[in-house]
Design a protein around this motif. Structure first.
Motif, short mmCIF file in Angstrom:
data_model
loop_
_atom_site.label_atom_id
_atom_site.label_comp_id
_atom_site.label_asym_id
_atom_site.label_seq_id
_atom_site.Cartn_x
_atom_site.Cartn_y
_atom_site.Cartn_z
N ASN A 93 0.83 -1.22 0.00
CA ASN A 93 0.00 0.00 0.00
C ASN A 93 0.86 1.26 0.00
N PHE A 94 0.38 2.30 -0.70
CA PHE A 94 1.03 3.60 -0.68
C PHE A 94 0.02 4.66 -1.11
N MET A 95 0.35 5.92 -0.89
CA MET A 95 -0.51 7.04 -1.28
C MET A 95 0.02 7.65 -2.57
N LEU A 96 -0.86 7.83 -3.55
CA LEU A 96 -0.51 8.39 -4.84
C LEU A 96 -1.40 9.59 -5.11
N GLU A 97 -0.84 10.79 -5.10
CA GLU A 97 -1.64 12.00 -5.30
C GLU A 97 -2.83 12.03 -4.34
N ASN A 98 -2.60 11.68 -3.10
CA ASN A 98 -3.65 11.63 -2.06
C ASN A 98 -4.70 10.56 -2.32
N ALA A 150 -3.48 3.69 -2.88
CA ALA A 150 -3.18 2.74 -3.96
C ALA A 150 -2.39 1.58 -3.38
N ALA A 151 -2.16 0.58 -4.21
CA ALA A 151 -1.35 -0.56 -3.80
C ALA A 151 -0.72 -1.19 -5.02
N GLY A 152 0.40 -1.86 -4.79
CA GLY A 152 1.04 -2.61 -5.86
C GLY A 152 1.28 -4.05 -5.43
N VAL A 153 0.99 -4.96 -6.33
CA VAL A 153 1.35 -6.37 -6.15
C VAL A 153 2.04 -6.79 -7.45
N ARG A 209 -7.35 -8.68 -1.46
CA ARG A 209 -8.39 -8.10 -0.61
C ARG A 209 -7.78 -7.39 0.60
N SER A 210 -6.70 -7.94 1.14
CA SER A 210 -6.09 -7.31 2.32
C SER A 210 -5.60 -5.90 2.01
N HIS A 211 -5.17 -5.65 0.79
CA HIS A 211 -4.75 -4.30 0.40
C HIS A 211 -5.95 -3.37 0.25
N ILE A 212 -7.04 -3.91 -0.29
CA ILE A 212 -8.24 -3.10 -0.48
C ILE A 212 -8.84 -2.72 0.88
N ALA A 272 -7.10 0.82 -0.53
CA ALA A 272 -6.63 1.03 -1.91
C ALA A 272 -7.78 1.15 -2.90
N SER A 273 -7.70 2.17 -3.75
CA SER A 273 -8.67 2.39 -4.82
C SER A 273 -8.11 1.99 -6.18
N ILE A 274 -6.78 1.96 -6.30
CA ILE A 274 -6.11 1.56 -7.54
C ILE A 274 -5.12 0.47 -7.19
N LEU A 275 -5.16 -0.62 -7.96
CA LEU A 275 -4.22 -1.72 -7.79
C LEU A 275 -3.31 -1.76 -9.01
N PHE A 276 -2.01 -1.61 -8.78
CA PHE A 276 -1.02 -1.69 -9.86
C PHE A 276 -0.42 -3.10 -9.87
#
Length: 261
Positions: free
Chosen positions: A133-138, A141-144, A156-159, A163-167
């Motif tokens: 998980n991280f913040m992108l432009e407020n 978001a998350a990356g896997v 699901r654990s990231h959501i 997280a609203s955007i998954l990369f």
């Protein structure tokens, strides 16, 4: 919030970091000309799956790539989700993704948790132990990474952390293209989030890769997808207000019964 993403679907020369870094830098320059908000790279884009040589060609503590991506993010005033690289540490080699903001500050780091035995990844790479998980432009978001998408509980654990955007940077093979597309669509629908999935193209000694970089909205609709297995840059706009709208219309998270899971 509306964000334009540019996903770089690139070929990767096996075991040739110098050439791959040059190629990716040029592609980032090309993408930046259209002034996107976020540029995304694929998995292990500096080395490919040259697993036997990662101890030789990996990036010690990720320092070279962190420095380069920070410089490019700052130069072009763009957020970069820098795919993943082979990060060498005293504890082992990790398949690690970094993210940087427009000022070149590192805002995210994630080491791949699920290592794919089919490609013998677990013999050469150590698993990560934390979320992406991280913040992108407020925007939360998350990356896997690649194989991770086969583990819905991990996504699901990231959501659940917002997280609203998954990369999803990946090196997904062509013979399982249908899995790639169906899994990504499902992850978007069940988590009511955007999925930005950046896959490589080309071949190495064992695989031909699928391409089909995709951006999927929270309804599971594909809003952009590359149409083949050639190098290209996929542009798409995501609107994070749609995430809230979808989650309000179908309140999946409010209706969960985790005490029974």
């Amino acid at each position: 919030m509306k964000l334009t993403v540019a996903a770089i679907q690139m070929d990767i020369q096996l075991g040739n970091p110098k050439q791959n870094i040059k190629r990716a830098s040029k592609r980032i320059e090309q993408a930046a000309m259209k002034k996107p908000d976020v540029i995304v790279l694929p998995e292990l884009w500096t080395t490919g799956y040259d697993l036997e040589r990662l101890d030789e060609i990996g990036d010690t503590n990720g320092e070279e790539i962190k420095r380069l991506m920070s410089e490019l993010a700052s130069k072009y005033q763009v957020n970069i989700v820098a795919g993943s690289i082979a990060k060498k540490t005293d504890e082992g080699i990790y398949n690690t993704m970094y993210a940087f903001n427009r000022k070149g500050k590192q805002i995210g780091e994630y080491s791949k948790l699920h290592l794919i035995r089919l490609m013998q990844e677990e013999k050469y790479i150590a698993p990560g132990s934390s979320k992406g998980n991280f913040m992108l432009e407020n925007v939360p978001a998350a990356g896997v990474i690649c194989y991770d998408i086969r583990f819905p509980e991990w996504i699901r654990s990231h959501i659940l952390e917002g997280a609203s955007i998954l990369f999803v940077p990946a090196e997904w093979p062509a013979q399982r293209l249908s899995h790639w597309r169906n899994l990504l669509i499902t992850r978007a629908i069940e988590n009511q989030c955007y999925v930005v999935a950046c896959n490589r193209v080309g071949s190495d000694k064992n695989n031909t890769f699928a391409g089909h970089t995709m951006v999927i909205d929270p309804w599971g609709e594909i809003i952009a997808e590359t149409d083949g297995e050639e190098e290209t840059i996929l542009f798409a706009e995501v609107d994070t207000d749609l995430v809230e709208e979808v989650r309000n219309r179908i309140p999946v998270f409010e209706d969960r019964r985790p005490e029974f899971y």
